[in-house]
Design a protein around this motif. Structure first.
Motif, mmCIF file in Angstrom:
data_model
loop_
_atom_site.group_PDB
_atom_site.id
_atom_site.type_symbol
_atom_site.label_atom_id
_atom_site.label_comp_id
_atom_site.label_asym_id
_atom_site.label_seq_id
_atom_site.Cartn_x
_atom_site.Cartn_y
_atom_site.Cartn_z
ATOM 1 N N GLN A 303 29.887 44.731 18.159
ATOM 2 C CA GLN A 303 30.900 43.940 17.461
ATOM 3 C C GLN A 303 32.235 43.953 18.195
ATOM 4 O O GLN A 303 33.005 42.993 18.124
ATOM 5 C CB GLN A 303 31.077 44.464 16.029
ATOM 6 C CG GLN A 303 29.857 44.271 15.144
ATOM 7 C CD GLN A 303 30.040 44.866 13.759
ATOM 8 O OE1 GLN A 303 31.091 45.453 13.456
ATOM 9 N NE2 GLN A 303 29.023 44.740 12.922
ATOM 10 N N ARG A 304 32.510 45.044 18.893
ATOM 11 C CA ARG A 304 33.795 45.165 19.586
ATOM 12 C C ARG A 304 33.632 46.058 20.807
ATOM 13 O O ARG A 304 33.106 47.165 20.720
ATOM 14 C CB ARG A 304 34.865 45.735 18.658
ATOM 15 C CG ARG A 304 36.285 45.681 19.229
ATOM 16 C CD ARG A 304 37.293 46.328 18.296
ATOM 17 N NE ARG A 304 38.649 46.241 18.820
ATOM 18 C CZ ARG A 304 39.678 46.960 18.377
ATOM 19 N NH1 ARG A 304 39.502 47.823 17.372
ATOM 20 N NH2 ARG A 304 40.881 46.832 18.916
ATOM 21 N N ILE A 305 34.077 45.560 21.960
ATOM 22 C CA ILE A 305 34.065 46.325 23.205
ATOM 23 C C ILE A 305 35.490 46.367 23.738
ATOM 24 O O ILE A 305 36.110 45.315 23.928
ATOM 25 C CB ILE A 305 33.139 45.690 24.259
ATOM 26 C CG1 ILE A 305 31.705 45.584 23.735
ATOM 27 C CG2 ILE A 305 33.180 46.504 25.550
ATOM 28 C CD1 ILE A 305 30.791 44.805 24.670
ATOM 29 N N VAL A 306 35.997 47.571 23.960
ATOM 30 C CA VAL A 306 37.349 47.734 24.498
ATOM 31 C C VAL A 306 37.264 48.519 25.802
ATOM 32 O O VAL A 306 36.723 49.621 25.834
ATOM 33 C CB VAL A 306 38.271 48.456 23.498
ATOM 34 C CG1 VAL A 306 39.649 48.693 24.131
ATOM 35 C CG2 VAL A 306 38.413 47.643 22.227
ATOM 36 N N ALA A 307 37.774 47.940 26.869
ATOM 37 C CA ALA A 307 37.781 48.577 28.183
ATOM 38 C C ALA A 307 39.157 49.163 28.456
ATOM 39 O O ALA A 307 40.170 48.483 28.284
ATOM 40 C CB ALA A 307 37.403 47.559 29.257
ATOM 41 N N VAL A 308 39.184 50.407 28.895
ATOM 42 C CA VAL A 308 40.441 51.143 29.068
ATOM 43 C C VAL A 308 40.498 51.739 30.467
ATOM 44 O O VAL A 308 39.507 52.304 30.946
ATOM 45 C CB VAL A 308 40.554 52.274 28.020
ATOM 46 C CG1 VAL A 308 41.869 53.035 28.181
ATOM 47 C CG2 VAL A 308 40.413 51.721 26.608
ATOM 48 N N ASP A 309 41.639 51.618 31.120
ATOM 49 C CA ASP A 309 41.823 52.282 32.405
ATOM 50 C C ASP A 309 43.305 52.567 32.612
ATOM 51 O O ASP A 309 44.164 51.829 32.116
ATOM 52 C CB ASP A 309 41.295 51.434 33.562
ATOM 53 C CG ASP A 309 40.900 52.288 34.753
ATOM 54 O OD1 ASP A 309 39.697 52.522 34.937
ATOM 55 O OD2 ASP A 309 41.796 52.748 35.484
ATOM 56 N N ALA A 310 43.586 53.628 33.359
ATOM 57 C CA ALA A 310 44.975 54.006 33.630
ATOM 58 C C ALA A 310 45.551 53.254 34.819
ATOM 59 O O ALA A 310 46.759 53.252 35.025
ATOM 60 C CB ALA A 310 45.065 55.514 33.880
ATOM 61 N N SER A 311 44.680 52.603 35.613
ATOM 62 C CA SER A 311 45.123 51.872 36.797
ATOM 63 C C SER A 311 45.141 50.377 36.519
ATOM 64 O O SER A 311 44.143 49.813 36.060
ATOM 65 C CB SER A 311 44.201 52.168 37.982
ATOM 66 O OG SER A 311 44.222 53.541 38.304
ATOM 67 N N ILE A 312 46.262 49.736 36.818
ATOM 68 C CA ILE A 312 46.426 48.320 36.530
ATOM 69 C C ILE A 312 45.498 47.461 37.385
ATOM 70 O O ILE A 312 44.859 46.513 36.892
ATOM 71 C CB ILE A 312 47.886 47.889 36.781
ATOM 72 C CG1 ILE A 312 48.805 48.489 35.703
ATOM 73 C CG2 ILE A 312 48.008 46.373 36.773
ATOM 74 C CD1 ILE A 312 48.615 47.888 34.341
ATOM 75 N N ARG A 313 45.413 47.752 38.678
ATOM 76 C CA ARG A 313 44.658 46.898 39.599
ATOM 77 C C ARG A 313 43.195 46.713 39.181
ATOM 78 O O ARG A 313 42.747 45.574 39.017
ATOM 79 C CB ARG A 313 44.758 47.478 41.011
ATOM 80 C CG ARG A 313 43.922 46.757 42.056
ATOM 81 C CD ARG A 313 44.459 45.399 42.369
ATOM 82 N NE ARG A 313 43.747 44.794 43.492
ATOM 83 C CZ ARG A 313 43.926 43.574 43.921
ATOM 84 N NH1 ARG A 313 44.807 42.793 43.341
ATOM 85 N NH2 ARG A 313 43.242 43.109 44.946
ATOM 86 N N PRO A 314 42.390 47.790 39.007
ATOM 87 C CA PRO A 314 41.000 47.580 38.596
ATOM 88 C C PRO A 314 40.879 46.939 37.227
ATOM 89 O O PRO A 314 39.937 46.185 36.966
ATOM 90 C CB PRO A 314 40.398 48.991 38.619
ATOM 91 C CG PRO A 314 41.548 49.914 38.593
ATOM 92 C CD PRO A 314 42.671 49.218 39.261
ATOM 93 N N LEU A 315 41.843 47.208 36.341
ATOM 94 C CA LEU A 315 41.803 46.606 35.011
ATOM 95 C C LEU A 315 41.966 45.089 35.110
ATOM 96 O O LEU A 315 41.263 44.330 34.427
ATOM 97 C CB LEU A 315 42.907 47.215 34.137
ATOM 98 C CG LEU A 315 42.769 47.068 32.619
ATOM 99 C CD1 LEU A 315 41.532 47.788 32.107
ATOM 100 C CD2 LEU A 315 44.012 47.615 31.923
#
Length: 454
Positions: A303-315
């Protein structure tokens, strides 16, 4: 200081369309340290020259820098208003911002074409001499004609100065030339005259894309561009190494590539299956990188997928890859308490924890297991015992790994986390299992016990 860009072409007067500056107009731009002016001293169908003139305010410089005891007059007497340096780099980015993207509404075919270009800089500082200039420009296809200027014409015995009257010739797109000089001018001068922060990495990646990745002097360029800030250099180098791994698998033998892809796919499949079988409806991909796990998650009706990363570029790259998919992207860190990441059924940390400094592991535990409190957590990490089976491997599996655990170490860590935060653990193997060394990847499935729901 001056920067002249000359186009030699049958329709050379179209340079104005590429630079987005009309040849018949003189345009001025305000800068924090002075002003810049763009004008055309030469316009014809055969050859057209655009000139960027930068006037640096010496009063601004004197207020910006306090100097030191050994050089008390340095803030007032210096070469910054006269020689090409990072101030000129900033002015290039300001005056030709659109040109550096390669967009041209009226001449798109010309913008995409490698053109015969000449760049002239009357006073260019390079403390390391012509050799450095050649090392960083010639691999990009430039030929260089440089005359070293005397320190003082009235006193020839004082010898040569670190300044050059330099001319560069190249067959390249206009946008590429502007991006080259935007990055490399501060590298030659070996100085930047403004505060260096994480934003510089993004500028470097954006303007170095397509040429800096394979540059033989990339390490030197990173060091000088980032003013020898080791934390920034390491982060920038990691970004390029990650992109090389994604884009240049040809360095591997077919057998190595098959094994790597096979193990990676097995790892992602195992994590996805664990999430699906747990009855997860909402899931966090913590440390998502460029979205390897997301490719698998989007195939299932979460129902909901949230992707999280500390680096802006790969995000940002992951956002581009999954544009149009029902995925949310958040810039955050797994070591911080972020209320946006609470209330999810499950969280996945796939090959993430080994990239953390050991002293940050406890902060990650508090954040993920103590604050986010998902019902299910899937964690994978390399099994260091298996490394002896990889031919010619020395050290850890990746340059950015801070550690790699044995099976006993991983299980001991996971069991303590489970006991502390009210979870049960199940350990699984991923990849071919060796009778002595186990599997190459180890997986822990954490399930929150009913008593921890309160």
């Amino acid at each position: 200081m001056l920067f002249l860009l000359r186009l030699i072409h049958e329709n050379a007067s179209d340079l104005g369309y590429l630079l987005h500056k009309h040849p018949a107009k003189v345009q001025q731009f305000s800068l924090p340290f002075g002003e810049s002016t763009v004008f055309y001293p030469e316009v014809s169908d055969e050859s057209t020259t655009a000139c960027l003139l930068v006037n640096v305010d010496p009063i601004y410089l004197s207020r910006l820098r306090a100097g030191d005891v050994g050089r008390p007059l340095e803030p007032y007497v210096n070469d910054r208003p006269y020689t090409a340096n990072s101030f000129l780099s900033v002015a290039l980015g300001d005056a030709f911002r659109t040109a550096m993207t390669g967009r041209s509404q009226h001449r798109p075919e010309l913008a995409a074409q490698a053109l015969q270009l000449e760049i002239e800089i009357p006073v260019l500082k390079c403390n390391s001499g012509l050799d450095l200039m050649q090392r960083i420009f010639e691999p990009l296809g430039y030929t260089i004609e440089a005359q070293q200027l005397p320190l003082d014409e009235q006193f020839p015995d004082w010898g040569p100065s670190p300044y050059f009257h330099a001319k560069f010739r190249v067959q390249a797109r206009v946008q590429d030339v502007l991006r080259h000089f935007y990055v490399l001018l501060p590298v030659l001068d070996n100085a930047k005259h403004y505060f260096i922060s994480m934003d510089e990495i993004e500028k470097l990646l954006r303007n170095g894309e397509g040429w800096l990745e394979q540059h033989p002097e990339r390490e030197l360029i990173l060091k000088r561009y980032l003013k020898y800030r080791q934390n920034l250099i390491r982060k920038a180098a990691l970004q390029f190494e990650t992109e090389e791994e994604e884009e240049n698998p040809i360095q591997e033998t077919p057998e190595q590539k098959e094994k790597r892809i096979s193990l990676n796919q097995q790892r992602l499949t195992a994590a996805t299956e664990a999430l699906v079988s747990s009855g997860t409806k909402t899931v966090l991909d913590l440390g998502c990188g460029e979205g390897n796990l997301l490719r698998h998650l989007v195939k299932h009706p979460f129902q909901r997928i949230v992707a999280v990363d500390a680096s802006i570029r790969p995000l940002e790259l992951a956002k581009e890859k999954f544009a149009g998919k029902s995925i949310e992207f958040m810039h955050s860190s797994i070591t911080y308490l972020d209320d946006r990441l609470t209330g999810f059924d499950a969280a996945a940390l796939i090959e993430v924890i080994e990239h953390l400094d050991p002293e940050r592991i406890q902060a990650m535990e508090r954040s993920v297991f103590g604050h986010m409190k998902p019902r299910t957590v899937v964690v994978t990490t390399p099994n260091v015992e298996y490394n002896v089976l990889f031919e010619e491997m020395t050290g850890l599996r990746h340059r950015d790994h801070r550690f790699e655990w044995t099976r006993a170490e991983f299980q001991n860590w996971a069991s303590k986390v489970a006991e502390t935060y009210g979870y049960q653990t199940e350990f699984r193997t991923v990849g071919d299992v060796h009778e002595l060394y186990g599997s190459p990847t180890q997986l822990a499935l954490f399930t929150r016990t009913p008593r921890s729901k309160a």
